[in-house]
Design a protein around this motif. Sequence first.
Motif, PDB file in Angstrom:
ATOM      1  N   ALA A  32       0.840  -1.187   0.000  1.00  0.00           N
ATOM      2  CA  ALA A  32       0.000   0.000   0.000  1.00  0.00           C
ATOM      3  C   ALA A  32       0.878   1.240   0.000  1.00  0.00           C
ATOM      4  CB  ALA A  32      -0.913  -0.001   1.215  1.00  0.00           C
ATOM      5  N   VAL A  33       0.504   2.208  -0.818  1.00  0.00           N
ATOM      6  CA  VAL A  33       1.212   3.487  -0.875  1.00  0.00           C
ATOM      7  C   VAL A  33       0.286   4.539  -0.271  1.00  0.00           C
ATOM      8  CG1 VAL A  33       2.260   5.226  -2.363  1.00  0.00           C
ATOM      9  CG2 VAL A  33       2.530   2.804  -2.900  1.00  0.00           C
ATOM     10  N   GLN A  34       0.779   5.229   0.753  1.00  0.00           N
ATOM     11  CA  GLN A  34      -0.031   6.193   1.484  1.00  0.00           C
ATOM     12  C   GLN A  34       0.759   7.480   1.663  1.00  0.00           C
ATOM     13  OE1 GLN A  34      -0.404   3.912   5.021  1.00  0.00           O
ATOM     14  NE2 GLN A  34      -2.103   2.647   4.264  1.00  0.00           N
ATOM     15  N   ILE A  35       0.027   8.553   1.857  1.00  0.00           N
ATOM     16  CA  ILE A  35       0.626   9.831   2.248  1.00  0.00           C
ATOM     17  C   ILE A  35       0.255  10.063   3.702  1.00  0.00           C
ATOM     18  CG2 ILE A  35       0.635  12.317   1.866  1.00  0.00           C
ATOM     19  CD1 ILE A  35       0.094  11.783  -1.067  1.00  0.00           C
ATOM     20  N   ALA A  36       1.252  10.295   4.557  1.00  0.00           N
ATOM     21  CA  ALA A  36       1.029  10.433   6.000  1.00  0.00           C
ATOM     22  C   ALA A  36       1.783  11.634   6.527  1.00  0.00           C
ATOM     23  CB  ALA A  36       1.470   9.163   6.715  1.00  0.00           C
ATOM     24  N   GLU A  37       1.464  12.001   7.748  1.00  0.00           N
ATOM     25  CA  GLU A  37       2.192  13.060   8.441  1.00  0.00           C
ATOM     26  C   GLU A  37       2.249  12.718   9.923  1.00  0.00           C
ATOM     27  OE1 GLU A  37      -1.487  16.154   9.303  1.00  0.00           O
ATOM     28  OE2 GLU A  37       0.320  16.864   8.318  1.00  0.00           O
ATOM     29  N   TYR A  38       3.187  13.277  10.628  1.00  0.00           N
ATOM     30  CA  TYR A  38       3.279  13.092  12.076  1.00  0.00           C
ATOM     31  C   TYR A  38       2.405  14.133  12.769  1.00  0.00           C
ATOM     32  CZ  TYR A  38       7.071   9.715  11.770  1.00  0.00           C
ATOM     33  OH  TYR A  38       7.812   8.592  11.518  1.00  0.00           O
ATOM     34  N   ALA A  39       1.530  13.663  13.642  1.00  0.00           N
ATOM     35  CA  ALA A  39       0.650  14.550  14.419  1.00  0.00           C
ATOM     36  C   ALA A  39       0.616  14.042  15.849  1.00  0.00           C
ATOM     37  CB  ALA A  39      -0.752  14.578  13.808  1.00  0.00           C
ATOM     38  N   ALA A  48       2.027   9.610  -5.950  1.00  0.00           N
ATOM     39  CA  ALA A  48       2.113  10.181  -4.607  1.00  0.00           C
ATOM     40  C   ALA A  48       3.072  11.359  -4.569  1.00  0.00           C
ATOM     41  CB  ALA A  48       2.558   9.097  -3.628  1.00  0.00           C
ATOM     42  N   GLY A  49       4.177  11.231  -5.296  1.00  0.00           N
ATOM     43  CA  GLY A  49       5.124  12.334  -5.358  1.00  0.00           C
ATOM     44  C   GLY A  49       4.527  13.568  -5.994  1.00  0.00           C
ATOM     45  N   GLN A  50       3.708  13.366  -7.055  1.00  0.00           N
ATOM     46  CA  GLN A  50       3.049  14.501  -7.687  1.00  0.00           C
ATOM     47  C   GLN A  50       2.030  15.136  -6.753  1.00  0.00           C
ATOM     48  OE1 GLN A  50       1.453  13.497 -11.531  1.00  0.00           O
ATOM     49  NE2 GLN A  50       3.431  12.847 -12.362  1.00  0.00           N
ATOM     50  N   LEU A  51       1.326  14.314  -5.969  1.00  0.00           N
ATOM     51  CA  LEU A  51       0.362  14.858  -5.014  1.00  0.00           C
ATOM     52  C   LEU A  51       1.048  15.705  -3.949  1.00  0.00           C
ATOM     53  CD1 LEU A  51      -1.948  11.739  -4.547  1.00  0.00           C
ATOM     54  CD2 LEU A  51      -2.569  13.906  -5.633  1.00  0.00           C
ATOM     55  N   LEU A  52       2.214  15.286  -3.521  1.00  0.00           N
ATOM     56  CA  LEU A  52       2.948  16.047  -2.517  1.00  0.00           C
ATOM     57  C   LEU A  52       3.517  17.342  -3.088  1.00  0.00           C
ATOM     58  CD1 LEU A  52       4.963  13.374  -0.500  1.00  0.00           C
ATOM     59  CD2 LEU A  52       3.221  14.913   0.383  1.00  0.00           C
ATOM     60  N   GLY A  53       4.007  17.263  -4.334  1.00  0.00           N
ATOM     61  CA  GLY A  53       4.728  18.403  -4.875  1.00  0.00           C
ATOM     62  C   GLY A  53       3.898  19.376  -5.665  1.00  0.00           C
ATOM     63  N   GLN A 113      -3.030  19.624  -7.149  1.00  0.00           N
ATOM     64  CA  GLN A 113      -3.688  18.349  -6.901  1.00  0.00           C
ATOM     65  C   GLN A 113      -4.749  18.481  -5.808  1.00  0.00           C
ATOM     66  OE1 GLN A 113      -3.315  15.683  -8.668  1.00  0.00           O
ATOM     67  NE2 GLN A 113      -1.598  16.311  -9.944  1.00  0.00           N
ATOM     68  N   GLY A 114      -4.702  19.524  -5.049  1.00  0.00           N
ATOM     69  CA  GLY A 114      -5.772  19.841  -4.107  1.00  0.00           C
ATOM     70  C   GLY A 114      -5.839  18.943  -2.894  1.00  0.00           C
ATOM     71  N   ALA A 115      -6.771  18.526  -2.422  1.00  0.00           N
ATOM     72  CA  ALA A 115      -7.208  17.505  -1.469  1.00  0.00           C
ATOM     73  C   ALA A 115      -6.309  17.158  -0.303  1.00  0.00           C
ATOM     74  CB  ALA A 115      -7.573  16.229  -2.178  1.00  0.00           C
ATOM     75  N   PHE A 154      -2.306  19.777   5.098  1.00  0.00           N
ATOM     76  CA  PHE A 154      -1.195  19.573   6.004  1.00  0.00           C
ATOM     77  C   PHE A 154      -1.079  20.780   6.930  1.00  0.00           C
ATOM     78  CE2 PHE A 154       0.230  17.299   2.109  1.00  0.00           C
ATOM     79  CZ  PHE A 154       0.177  16.021   2.639  1.00  0.00           C
ATOM     80  N   ASP A 155      -0.637  20.509   8.127  1.00  0.00           N
ATOM     81  CA  ASP A 155      -0.372  21.603   9.050  1.00  0.00           C
ATOM     82  C   ASP A 155       1.010  22.191   8.817  1.00  0.00           C
ATOM     83  OD1 ASP A 155      -2.825  21.246  10.243  1.00  0.00           O
ATOM     84  OD2 ASP A 155      -2.058  19.758  11.678  1.00  0.00           O
ATOM     85  N   VAL A 156       1.853  21.425   8.090  1.00  0.00           N
ATOM     86  CA  VAL A 156       3.200  21.892   7.792  1.00  0.00           C
ATOM     87  C   VAL A 156       3.424  21.766   6.288  1.00  0.00           C
ATOM     88  CG1 VAL A 156       4.142  21.243  10.033  1.00  0.00           C
ATOM     89  CG2 VAL A 156       4.118  19.570   8.191  1.00  0.00           C
ATOM     90  N   THR A 157       4.504  22.407   5.811  1.00  0.00           N
ATOM     91  CA  THR A 157       4.810  22.334   4.388  1.00  0.00           C
ATOM     92  C   THR A 157       5.189  20.913   4.003  1.00  0.00           C
ATOM     93  OG1 THR A 157       5.628  24.594   4.448  1.00  0.00           O
ATOM     94  CG2 THR A 157       6.301  23.236   2.554  1.00  0.00           C
ATOM     95  N   PRO A 158       4.547  20.331   2.962  1.00  0.00           N
ATOM     96  CA  PRO A 158       4.850  18.953   2.581  1.00  0.00           C
ATOM     97  C   PRO A 158       6.305  18.796   2.149  1.00  0.00           C
ATOM     98  CG  PRO A 158       2.831  19.699   1.534  1.00  0.00           C
ATOM     99  CD  PRO A 158       3.469  20.901   2.147  1.00  0.00           C
ATOM    100  N   THR A 159       6.953  17.762   2.659  1.00  0.00           N
ATOM    101  CA  THR A 159       8.310  17.423   2.260  1.00  0.00           C
ATOM    102  C   THR A 159       8.319  15.974   1.820  1.00  0.00           C
ATOM    103  OG1 THR A 159       9.218  18.949   3.884  1.00  0.00           O
ATOM    104  CG2 THR A 159      10.718  17.279   2.981  1.00  0.00           C
ATOM    105  N   PRO A 160       8.575  15.706   0.525  1.00  0.00           N
ATOM    106  CA  PRO A 160       8.531  14.317   0.073  1.00  0.00           C
ATOM    107  C   PRO A 160       9.534  13.452   0.817  1.00  0.00           C
ATOM    108  CG  PRO A 160       8.586  15.834  -1.774  1.00  0.00           C
ATOM    109  CD  PRO A 160       8.866  16.637  -0.554  1.00  0.00           C
ATOM    110  N   LEU A 161       9.073  12.335   1.286  1.00  0.00           N
ATOM    111  CA  LEU A 161       9.923  11.374   1.975  1.00  0.00           C
ATOM    112  C   LEU A 161       9.273  10.018   1.847  1.00  0.00           C
ATOM    113  CD1 LEU A 161      12.267  10.704   3.950  1.00  0.00           C
ATOM    114  CD2 LEU A 161      10.670  11.129   5.822  1.00  0.00           C
TER     115      LEU A 161
END
Length: 542
Positions: free
Chosen positions: A15-22, A48-53, A57-59, A62-69
């Motif tokens: 599974a490929v997901q976009i996540a953040e630490y909260a 996923a990289g395009q969604l982050l960068g 892509q909208g949707a 994030f509470d912080v600036t997205p950083t691809p990782l």
Amino acid sequence: MAFIRRVRTASGATAVQIAEYAGGRQRIVRHVGSAHTEAELGILLEQAGQLLGDPDQGALEFDVTPTPLVADLVSPRRDDLVDVEPRSTAARRDGSGRVVGTDSRLLFDVLARVYASLGFDAVDDDVFRDLVISRIVEPTSLLDTGRVLTDLGRTPASYATMKRTLGRSMAGAYRDTIAAACFTHAMNAGDISLVLYDVTTLYFEAEKEDGLRKVGYSKERRVDPQVVVGLLVDRNGFPLEIGCFEGNKAETLTLVPIVRQFQQRHGLAEIVIVADAGMLSATNLRELDDAGLNFIVGSRVTKAPVDLESHFRWHGDAFVDGQVIDTITPRTGHARKDGASNPLVKAEPIWNADHHERSWRAVWAYSAKRAVRDNRTLTLQEQRARDVVSGDKATRTPRFVKTTNGARRLDEASLARARRLVGLKGYVTNIPAELMPAREVMTSYHALWNVEQSFRMSQTDLRARPMFHHTRDAIEAHLTIVFTALAVSREIQARSGLAIRNVIRQLRPLRSATIAINGTEQTFTPEIPEAEQAILDALERA
């Protein structure tokens, strides 16, 4: 910090997901999809990289600036905030991404931009444009053109629509529009003070002749019905005019109609026409001169003894490499008084239209390299003739074999004359020496290889022959498509410095992929290597 998370699911998928630490824990922001193969995983990671960068892509909130990782692979744990493989209806909605198609739309877009940059979009017919681009990429029959266009990312028109487009191209005078755009481009790119002309034949897979398709002279010794095609190009080989004639029409009779058509279309008065020795006929040259047009035409080496009679008398048959002799030549084989140089005078005459009404200017040049090549050819012909005379080889009578009372013998006199003329090349023109020096006459003639190259492109790269059309309108429409494709191909070669087949071979494998995922379809552009990017940059040059 936002990152891309890859998680191994219970079913073995990734599974490929976009996540953040909260709050010190991972929060899943979006489930991109599940991959079952390495190819699918790469596509999902790219998405996923395009969604982050890409903020468009909208949707993603994030509470912080997205950083691809990209996080390491982890196994699912009970304390995950989101079940990575839910058993609810969301699973049916998300599912695994799959490739629904790939195409070479990047290649099509590049060719379409070159097509438009030449002004051909003035035709305002997308189907016609698609037929032209299809012929450049993969020449094939009209029935098979849909397959090529589909591979280029286009939704092809129906076969019936394509056939109607051929009819529209004649009724709508598409060729006139294309020819006008070609002329404008050639004028902007350089000049058209000098144009080159040559002819070829296009044969048909047909048994019967008609008013246009007739059996005629073929350099390939074919006996199929054919048409004669004349092509006029600028000094760089860019096409300017094309004409179609009956298959049994003499090549010498095609030059003047094409030139007059070109002249009338663009209102031209002064141009120089360059053609090979095949166009060397007294009628052609007289008509061109009467129309006020200048010409440079290759001369036949058999005319050298008459044109260079004075030189041979005073200097013998010894020449120096690079030697040029500027003299005159009879307009017809019977003009001997003022039509040829006087062997009693050592100096070669300087051609003047008023003083030499029965002659043209002739320039003869000697090349040691050409002499070696000519001698090699003559030696082979002599050996073939000796084999026939001796009976070692049974064939039709070759050159240098003379038959007297049924007996064959070697024609020593003809062979000696031919040996005397090796290395010589002649040029006939009506341009005075004060306007064009002899070496410029030679240089202008040698540009003829450009029109020959254009013909080779039309016959091989664009496969103009054989033709399968039957009516004159369909044949003319086919030639209009080939003419337009040739113009686009020559421009691509001029911009990139590469042969058109090389450009197609490098750009066609750059395929876009359309992926169906989460109930939608998305198209991903290909990664472009450095070498191919250099080609694209060159082709974007206006």
